[in-house]
Design a protein around this motif. Structure first.
Motif: not given
Length: 322
Positions: A162-184
């Motif tokens: 998650l740390e890698e992903l968050y760093a990339w999101i910030c570097e890319a300038g993504i506007n919104n990040w949504s966190i969902l839970k996996f449902f089977p």
């Protein structure tokens, strides 16, 4: 009837260039589930526009059939206003020409990214995340509000992911990040081991919020923790029909688009509200099946469904009217 500003998630197709192992819609290039004609989709678009709802088009991949779905997007945008129309897609067909067209039609585009684009993820095809990353850059350059959603699984307990992903999101300038839970649900019923425990969810939420609190950059995204993710500050009570409904490719209306098995059947009859090829949205949302959900005050209803109890044509008649 539910509140006027109802959120409608419309899965317009089951067709998709990808075959993600845990897709909640069992989508893929060979998906053969029934789908409304373009004329029927236009009629639905006109009904939704007259009601003033917020609509998010999804799939499958909305852009898999651009010949039909771009005119549909234009019609929805004209009916709803671009501020009330969003698209969820994989980014597979996003290019400069398409993004310039979408800029005038939709309020935002959201894609899914589970890990840093350069990291493989066992349940996604090769190049899935790199495709989303490339599309995000194109969309942002066109001035379109761009979001990513991460469907958290037991894989996200690994240190650094998650740390890698968050760093990339910030570097890319993504506007919104949504966190969902996996449902089977969908194909995901074959991977129950991916579902996080409540304690794991709370740990992931705490980690994400700590990263965000420690980041003073103006490029960091707005973070939205889904209300069904334990640890979210939002009330965990079910929002079916009170806040949102789903429309399936064949016109069936569902109270919850996660309440499906891998064959596109409802996990329980109660999730079925009606069919837009046979009834108007107004009639469906005034029926007894809708009233059940307006009166329902519990938590997520998927957890109440006994294991291996999908509906069948024998147990429920889709042509039934209420």
């Amino acid at each position: 009837m539910p509140a006027k500003k109802l959120s409608v998630i419309w899965n317009v197709t089951g067709k998709c260039p990808w075959t993600c192992k845990f897709c909640c819609m069992d989508s893929g290039p060979k998906n053969c589930l029934p789908e409304m004609s373009l004329e029927e989709k236009f009629r639905v678009a006109d009904q939704l526009g007259s009601c003033g709802y917020r609509v998010d088009l999804s799939g499958g991949e909305v852009m898999f059939n651009r010949k039909d779905h771009l005119p549909l997007i234009e019609r929805l945008s004209a009916n709803l206003g671009r501020e009330n129309l969003g698209i969820s897609c994989s980014g597979a067909y996003i290019d400069d020409k398409l993004s310039r067209r979408l800029r005038h039609l939709v309020s935002d585009v959201e894609m899914t990214m589970d890990t840093h684009p350069d990291r493989d993820f066992p349940w996604r095809p090769k190049a899935y995340h790199k495709t989303a990353a490339k599309a995000a850059a194109i969309l942002l350059a066109a001035g379109i509000e761009t979001g990513l959603q991460t469907v958290t699984t037991t894989e996200h307990r690994k240190n650094g992911l998650l740390e890698e992903l968050y760093a990339w999101i910030c570097e890319a300038g993504i506007n919104n990040w949504s966190i969902l839970k996996f449902f089977p649900s969908g194909r995901g019923v074959s991977y129950p081991e991916l579902e996080l425990s409540d304690d794991d969810c709370r740990g992931i939420v705490a980690k994400i919020m700590a990263m965000d609190a420690a980041n003073s950059s103006i490029r960091k995204p707005k973070i939205d923790i889904h209300y069904l993710m334990p640890g979210s500050e939002k009330p965990g009570t079910c929002r079916c029909v009170k806040h949102s409904i789903g429309i399936l490719p064949d016109g069936r209306v569902t109270s919850c688009f996660w309440g499906l098995d891998m064959a596109g059947r409802f996990l329980d009859d109660k999730f079925y509200l009606g069919n837009l090829t046979e009834e108007s949205i107004g009639k469906i949302l005034s029926g007894s099946r809708t009233r059940y959900w307006l009166d329902y005050c519990g938590n997520c209803a998927i957890g109440d469904v006994p294991a291996h109890k999908p509906e069948t044509s024998e147990s429920f008649n889709y042509k039934e009217t209420v």
